[in-house]
Design an enzyme around this catalytic site. Structure first.
Site, PDB file in Angstrom:
ATOM      1  N   SER A 181     -63.815  -0.781 -12.807  1.00 15.70           N
ATOM      2  CA  SER A 181     -63.005  -0.886 -13.998  1.00 15.70           C
ATOM      3  C   SER A 181     -62.076   0.302 -14.238  1.00 15.70           C
ATOM      4  O   SER A 181     -61.178   0.200 -15.066  1.00 15.70           O
ATOM      5  CB  SER A 181     -63.918  -1.065 -15.219  1.00 15.70           C
ATOM      6  OG  SER A 181     -64.720   0.090 -15.402  1.00 15.70           O
ATOM      7  N   SER A 196     -67.525   1.519 -10.835  1.00 14.80           N
ATOM      8  CA  SER A 196     -66.178   1.584 -11.411  1.00 14.80           C
ATOM      9  C   SER A 196     -65.365   2.832 -11.104  1.00 14.80           C
ATOM     10  O   SER A 196     -64.185   2.888 -11.454  1.00 14.80           O
ATOM     11  CB  SER A 196     -66.244   1.405 -12.923  1.00 14.80           C
ATOM     12  OG  SER A 196     -66.391   0.042 -13.207  1.00 14.80           O
ATOM     13  N   LYS A 242     -59.621   7.961 -18.514  1.00 14.53           N
ATOM     14  CA  LYS A 242     -59.918   6.543 -18.740  1.00 14.53           C
ATOM     15  C   LYS A 242     -60.062   6.289 -20.234  1.00 14.53           C
ATOM     16  O   LYS A 242     -60.620   7.120 -20.959  1.00 14.53           O
ATOM     17  CB  LYS A 242     -61.212   6.180 -18.004  1.00 14.53           C
ATOM     18  CG  LYS A 242     -61.570   4.704 -18.022  1.00 14.53           C
ATOM     19  CD  LYS A 242     -62.808   4.442 -17.180  1.00 14.53           C
ATOM     20  CE  LYS A 242     -63.169   2.967 -17.119  1.00 14.53           C
ATOM     21  NZ  LYS A 242     -64.370   2.700 -16.301  1.00 14.53           N
TER      22      LYS A 242
HETATM   23  N1  GLN Z   1     -68.008  -4.316 -11.762  1.00 15.43           N
HETATM   24  C1  GLN Z   1     -69.175  -3.876 -12.439  1.00 15.43           C
HETATM   25  C2  GLN Z   1     -69.295  -4.599 -13.762  1.00 15.43           C
HETATM   26  O1  GLN Z   1     -68.473  -5.379 -14.043  1.00 15.43           O
HETATM   27  C3  GLN Z   1     -69.161  -2.393 -12.622  1.00 15.43           C
HETATM   28  C4  GLN Z   1     -68.371  -1.923 -13.768  1.00 15.43           C
HETATM   29  C5  GLN Z   1     -68.490  -0.460 -14.035  1.00 15.43           C
HETATM   30  O2  GLN Z   1     -68.969   0.313 -13.196  1.00 15.43           O
HETATM   31  N2  GLN Z   1     -68.112  -0.070 -15.223  1.00 15.43           N
HETATM   32  O3  GLN Z   1     -70.181  -4.400 -14.526  1.00 15.43           O
END
Ligand code: GLN
EC number: 6.3.5.7
Length: 488
Positions: free
Chosen positions: A154, A178, A79
């Site tokens: 994400s 994410s 990532k």
């Molecule tokens: N969807 C969540 C957010 O927008 C989780 C994102 C993540 O785990 N990085 O914060």
């Protein structure tokens, strides 16, 4: 044999037995990326030359040794918020579009020690803020099961790359879901380890008290092997836990007899897609048939988790992102004076969602509202954690849906931030409580999209959730099903 269709452990065995060369395997993935990633858009940066060089080195090591590391010569994806020395690490943000880290994250050092092959850096929501990878400043990633749909986020690029057969494994990060949610949208396995289990050194910070790196893989066996490589104490991360790490491959046994599995009523919310609820309920029945004891439990503060998370995460993000000022870090857009330079830089280089979070976070931390919002959110976080402490006095693991729905169409809810946030209802409680969770496939919807469930464990008890997930996986063939793109 289609190499890209095999899970990583099968490829590892082939490398070890000298049935294939790392160079050949790497070329196979690179060729697929060249011909098919135009449709999926899972990578931001492809590191083909470095990958071939690493593969050549791995082949030399394999030729000289009968025992090799699990990841030796095994191509994977990272990532783009995990620092890779000499390779751009953009966080899918214009702010870091040209950032080349001068050092490696600890997890990258651990991978390199195994002479692995890194194919490239994957797309994500900007600074990991989002759940669909549509918030990338560069381009959205498409779901390899159906290109009109989001891959989740994400870590959507990492999930899509594994699901499409563009990498044998990947790393992602999970602050509020994410890793687990994109794994479930893309029909693969994803694990968020216990907070502190895997070093965060070199992970670009979003919300430091919640962030955790973990694997995205084709099956539970691969997940256990990669956890063996990346877990462990690191003096460079002050929040890293100094506890011994078990050999997770010892948990790859089929055994849930007498295991107490808690089912939290609060996770089966009204908005839950019927097919998702049905698939998870079927898995509960399957566990019962395999000898597990199903225990109804209550996690009453789950309903506050989203509100607490969406105050705590933006508050921490505000602090973390203040370093991007056009001076010490990040791109710069010039201005007449220092204030206008900073204003111009942040206005142009941060995307909409990142700005929204910075504003929410600053508001929650501001003098007049700190007690009413931030402090209250911290108290809610404690209550959420206490729910789990009580539940785990009665059960060994907790089984729940991973997301209220399967993947949705690109563009369908991105303009409604509140609806986006509500999608995280099943995943954020674990981050607030610091607990480990594994997401694995448990069905296919009538539209042909994967359905996932999550198994939640006690702190530092990744071993039990791996064993539980493995037992289920072995009794089904969901993890063997391939996405549309992987079949090409
Ligand atoms: N969807 C969540 C957010 O927008 C989780 C994102 C993540 O785990 N990085 O914060």
């Amino acid at each position: 044999m289609d190499l890209h269709k095999q899970p990583a452990h099968v490829l590892h065995d082939m490398l070890k037995n000298k049935e294939i060369k790392a160079a050949e395997l790497t070329q196979c993935f690179l060729n697929r990326m060249d011909s098919l990633d135009g449709k999926v858009a899972s990578y931001i940066t492809k590191t083909a030359d470095a990958a071939m060089e690493a593969a050549g080195k791995a082949d030399e090591i394999i030729a000289q040794n009968s025992e090799i590391g699990f990841l030796t010569g095994l191509p994977g994806a990272i990532k783009d918020n995990i620092c890779t020395k000499g390779t751009k690490t953009t966080c899918a943000s214009k702010m870091l579009e040209t950032f080349i880290p001068p050092y490696n994250a600890t997890v990258i050092e651990k991978l390199n020690a195994q002479n692995t092959v890194i194919l490239g850096k994957t797309n994500m929501d900007e600074f990991a803020m989002g759940g669909s990878t549509e918030n990338s400043a560069f381009f959205p990633t498409h779901n390899p099961w159906n290109l009109d749909y989001v891959p989740g986020g994400s870590s959507g690029g990492s999930a899509a790359a594994v699901s499409a057969g563009f990498a044998a494994w990947a790393l992602g990060s999970d602050t509020g879901g994410s890793i687990r949610q994109p794994a479930s949208f893309c029909g693969i396995v994803g694990m968020k380890p216990t907070y502190g289990r895997v070093s965060r050194y070199g992970l670009v910070a979003y919300a430091s008290s919640l962030d955790q790196i973990g694997p995205l893989t084709r099956d539970v066996t691969d997940c256990a092997h990669i956890m063996n490589v990346i877990a462990g104490h690191d003096a460079s991360d002050s929040t890293s836990i100094n506890a011994s790490v078990p050999d997770y491959t010892k948990s790859l046994v089929q055994d849930v007899k007498g295991l107490k599995i808690g089912i939290p009523a609060e996770f089966f919310t009204d908005g839950m897609d019927k097919e998702v609820a049905a698939a998870v309920n079927k898995a509960i029945e399957d566990f019962k048939a395999m000898g597990a004891e199903i225990v109804e439990i209550s996690l009453p503060h789950t309903k506050y988790a989203i509100a607490a998370y969406y105050l705590i995460a933006p508050a921490e993000a505000t602090t973390n992102l203040s370093r991007y000022d056009g001076v010490s870090y990040g791109s710069r857009v010039e201005g007449e004076d220092i204030v206008s330079m900073m204003t111009n830089t942040r206005s142009e280089k941060f995307g909409e969602e990142v700005k929204r979070r910075i504003m929410i976070g600053n508001y929650a931390l501001s003098a007049g509202y700190y007690d009413a919002y931030y402090l209250k959110a911290l108290k809610m976080r404690t209550l959420v954690k206490e729910d789990y402490d009580k539940a785990f006095a009665k059960v060994d693991v907790i089984l729940a849906p991973n997301a209220p729905t399967t993947a949705y169409k690109i563009g369908s809810i991105i303009n409604d931030p509140l609806q986006m946030y509500l999608q995280d209802v099943c995943t954020v409680p674990l981050n607030l409580a610091g607990l480990p969770g594994i997401s694995l496939p448990c069905g296919i919807s009538s539209q042909g999209l994967p359905i996932g469930m999550q198994i939640i464990g006690k702190a530092l008890d990744e071993a039990t959730i791996i064993k539980t997930a493995y037992t289920y996986e072995q009794s089904k063939d969901f993890s063997k099903k391939l996405s549309e793109v992987a079949q090409q």
